[in-house]
Design an enzyme around this catalytic site. Structure first.
Site, short mmCIF file in Angstrom:
data_model
loop_
_atom_site.label_atom_id
_atom_site.label_comp_id
_atom_site.label_asym_id
_atom_site.label_seq_id
_atom_site.Cartn_x
_atom_site.Cartn_y
_atom_site.Cartn_z
N HIS A 473 -1.23 -25.26 10.67
CA HIS A 473 -1.52 -25.18 9.06
C HIS A 473 -2.11 -26.48 8.66
CE1 HIS A 473 -1.21 -23.73 4.90
NE2 HIS A 473 -1.23 -25.10 4.70
N GLU A 474 -1.07 -27.41 8.94
CA GLU A 474 -1.55 -28.84 8.58
C GLU A 474 -2.88 -29.50 9.40
OE1 GLU A 474 -0.43 -29.91 5.90
OE2 GLU A 474 0.96 -28.23 5.64
N HIS A 477 -6.05 -28.40 7.97
CA HIS A 477 -6.52 -29.40 6.85
C HIS A 477 -7.04 -30.72 7.55
CE1 HIS A 477 -4.86 -27.49 3.26
NE2 HIS A 477 -3.71 -27.54 3.65
N HIS A 480 -10.39 -30.36 8.44
CA HIS A 480 -11.35 -30.37 7.47
C HIS A 480 -11.75 -31.94 7.22
CE1 HIS A 480 -12.32 -28.23 3.09
NE2 HIS A 480 -13.43 -28.52 3.86
#
Length: 679
Positions: A473-474, A477, A480
């Site tokens: 999940h992290e 990010h 991105h």
């Protein structure tokens, strides 16, 4: 003595000089950099030339670069490596930054120049990114009070300063309450059911504190395994009460009045700008657009998910009843959910953990980024770190040709283990944004921070499957940020609409459940044995285990968040308000001694005010996006190339337009319902 924060960073790749920074450097650095940034603003205002996109909008976008970097360094330390002195400095620095921001956004002469460019934008023949920057700049000033009269501007500024102080205090109180509690146990019988690896962790915690036996804390890698495996129900209740009382104990760290003050200030701020509520103010700039749309979205999911959740809780009640428990409580949930998961899928976290060594999971996520986006990660030792446990990597573009091939994409910091000075949870942040200026594509410095179990004397750090998905999940990010390729720093990377920002993170979690991918890295840390097919399929099959309960839990958070920021006038007693607003999503009886709101840092300290719904909103996006991959191959290079464009575009385009360019259509809520409940 020179202040290292005011020098040009001479470290490799101009990264933060952590080894040279002293705490006393921060306040004078902020004071000096605010002055420098004010001069940049004054130069824009004083420029006698006709206002243009370049000498106003673009100049403003690139102003305050060093101040932004030092702010990022400081506030990441305040989250990841804080102490009393840093927290004290934060209380001094936050008002200075808020006041500076208010001065800029309420500078009438500056706004007049911005408005002139905005009103005459047709004559500049702007490209899509430039037009987005102009629109966002103009709206940002209006939403920060540029159209208010002088008296209301002063009110707006003072409210913003107070909010920054109170939000900081909220987070510091939660951290203090988390750190102040621990439970020492000397009788091993009290730890029946706890796996050996976790017992070793508790032993080492006791040893670090100079105590006999075992110590359990409220840090999640300590707390969660206890709640999941401890057979001693009385101790589970004691730990759950301690966790649920954070900020709710009528002591110096109590957050009840702070909540009322924070939401009241937010409401006043919104109404000064002409909005009915803070939720209306926030959502105008989100994909959802209005509180009504969010309300309808959350309640549509609630209606669909609740029957599944109630069925799940009924199964847990049956298990508890067999143990003589007639009144199952929230502190029983993790224990019986784990029992049920083992019964249904013959799986438990402890038998899976040996297959998820942290280093191997990290290799897997790096490898996935290589497969999809051609990225390569090289660990380096010469970049300064804020803590010895932090590791640093150069991220390079392996694909491409000519100058692009092998070029630096980002610096990556990873920080995986809990410490006294680190807040709970996991997050991605950046020390420096990506942007293009003077012919150079200046690359970002990205950080991923988690709280996984530390290695012990006998074992490496082994992750639960939930922790595996947290890392993915992290890292979603982080991608991105890493892949950002925009001209302006304020449109780069994760600088997107808040209900779009969770798409990349939640999208990447999907790979953790794919047998084809799991086989590449789920290997026993001692034997090298690949996780057996049977267990891999069980992981895949168990993906939606307790999905109804988890959905209602998230919906409860989202509904409560919207209630606080839509109707602050209704908030009298925090406990009563929370109970009333979450009644439809609560599956267990409420305990009078506990409340969730007083440690709800996402909305009272972080940026999720009137935005917590975005986790569920983004789940629709990520389910729909991954469905596209599944239909065409989960490593499909053509679709990955289109997804890379979505990531690299940051906030340069409307998120729905970006999504449609990638997917070919708007996201469908049915994709989420199909994934979650097979409906």
């Amino acid at each position: 003595m020179k202040n290292p924060l005011l020098e040009n960073f001479q470290t490799p790749f101009k990264t933060a000089p952590f080894n040279e920074i002293k705490e006393e450097d921060f306040l004078p650095a902020f004071q000096e950099l605010i002055k420098d940034s004010e001069k940049e603003i004054n130069d824009i205002v004083a420029n006698p030339a006709e206002p243009t996109f370049e000498n106003v909008i673009e100049a403003l976008a690139f102003s305050g670069e060093k101040l932004d970097v030092v702010s990022n360094i400081f506030f990441n330390l305040n989250s990841a490596e804080t102490n009393d002195e840093i927290q004290k400095i934060a209380q001094e620095v936050s008002p200075l930054l808020t006041e500076f921001s208010a001065k800029v956004s309420q500078n009438q002469k500056l706004f007049e120049k911005i408005k002139k460019v905005f009103d005459e934008k047709e004559k500049y023949h702007l490209n899509e990114e430039q037009e987005m920057l102009l629109n966002e700049t103009y709206k940002g000033f209006v939403r920060s009070g540029a159209l208010l009269n002088d008296e209301d501007k002063e009110k707006f500024k003072n409210i913003s300063i107070e909010l920054s102080k109170k939000s900081l205090q909220f987070g510091q109180n939660v951290l203090a309450e988390t750190n102040s509690y621990f439970k020492q146990l000397t009788d091993e019988k009290d730890l029946a059911g706890i796996p050996d690896a976790i017992l070793q962790q508790y032993r080492e915690e006791a040893k670090e504190r100079g105590l006999e036996g075992f110590v359990v804390t409220l840090q999640y890698p300590s707390y969660l395994p206890f709640m999941t495996y401890a057979e001693n129900r009385g101790l589970r209740k004691e730990l759950a009460l301690a966790n649920g009382k954070k900020g709710f104990q009528n002591n110096e760290f109590d957050n009840q009045n702070l909540i009322k003050e924070i939401i009241s200030l937010k409401q006043e701020k919104a109404q000064l700008l002409g909005y009915k509520s803070y939720a209306d103010y926030v959502l105008e700039e989100r994909m959802a657009k209005s509180p009504e749309k969010v309300h309808d979205f959350l309640h549509e999911l609630l209606i669909k998910a609740k029957p599944f959740a109630e069925k799940e809780i009924a199964e847990l009640k049956s298990l508890a009843k067999a143990d003589g428990i007639e009144d199952i409580q929230s502190y029983d949930h993790a224990f019986y959910a784990e029992k049920l998961r083992k019964q249904k899928f013959d799986l438990n976290d402890e038998e899976l953990k040996p297959y998820f060594q942290l280093e191997k999971v990290q290799e897997a996520v790096f490898g996935l980024a290589h497969t999809l986006f051609g990225l390569e990660f090289v660990e380096v030792q010469d970049i300064q770190k804020y803590h010895p446990e932090v590791k640093t990597y150069l991220v390079k573009e392996e694909s491409g040709s000519g100058k692009e091939k092998g070029s630096l994409k980002a610096i990556l910091y990873v920080d995986y283990f809990p410490r006294k000075g680190k807040r709970a949870g996991a997050w991605m942040t950046s020390f420096k944004s990506q942007f293009k200026k003077n012919g150079e594509n200046s690359r970002p410095h990205i950080s991923v921070v988690c709280n996984f179990s530390k290695p012990t004397a006998d074992t490496p750090s082994l992750l639960t499957f939930q922790e595996v998905t947290t890392l993915f999940h992290e890292f979603g990010h982080a991608l991105h940020g890493i892949l950002a390729d925009t001209t302006y720093p304020n449109l780069s990377g994760t600088s997107v609409k808040w209900d779009f920002v969770e798409l990349p993170s939640q999208f990447l979690e999907n790979y953790c459940y794919e047998p084809e991918f799991l086989k590449t890295f789920a290997k026993h840390y001692q034997t090298g044995e690949i996780l057996p097919d049977e267990k891999i399929h069980k992981i895949s099959d168990s993906k939606n285990f307790m999905e109804g309960y988890q959905t209602l839990r998230q919906l409860g958070f989202g509904i409560l968040d919207m209630a606080y920021h839509s109707h602050p006038e209704k908030v009298d007693d925090i406990k009563t308000f929370e109970a009333n607003e979450t009644k439809a999503t609560n599956l267990y009886p409420s305990n009078p001694e506990t409340v969730m709101s007083t440690s709800f840092s996402h909305i009272f300290q972080g940026g999720y005010s009137a935005g917590y719904y975005s986790y569920k909103w983004a789940e629709v996006l990520d389910a729909d996006a991954f469905q596209y991959f599944r239909e065409n191959g989960i490593f499909n290079p053509e679709i990955a190339a289109k997804y890379k464009i979505l990531l690299s575009s940051g906030g340069t385009k409307d998120p729905m337009e970006l999504y449609k360019a990638f997917r070919g259509s708007e996201p469908k809520v049915e994709s989420l319902l199909k994934r979650a409940f097979s409906i």
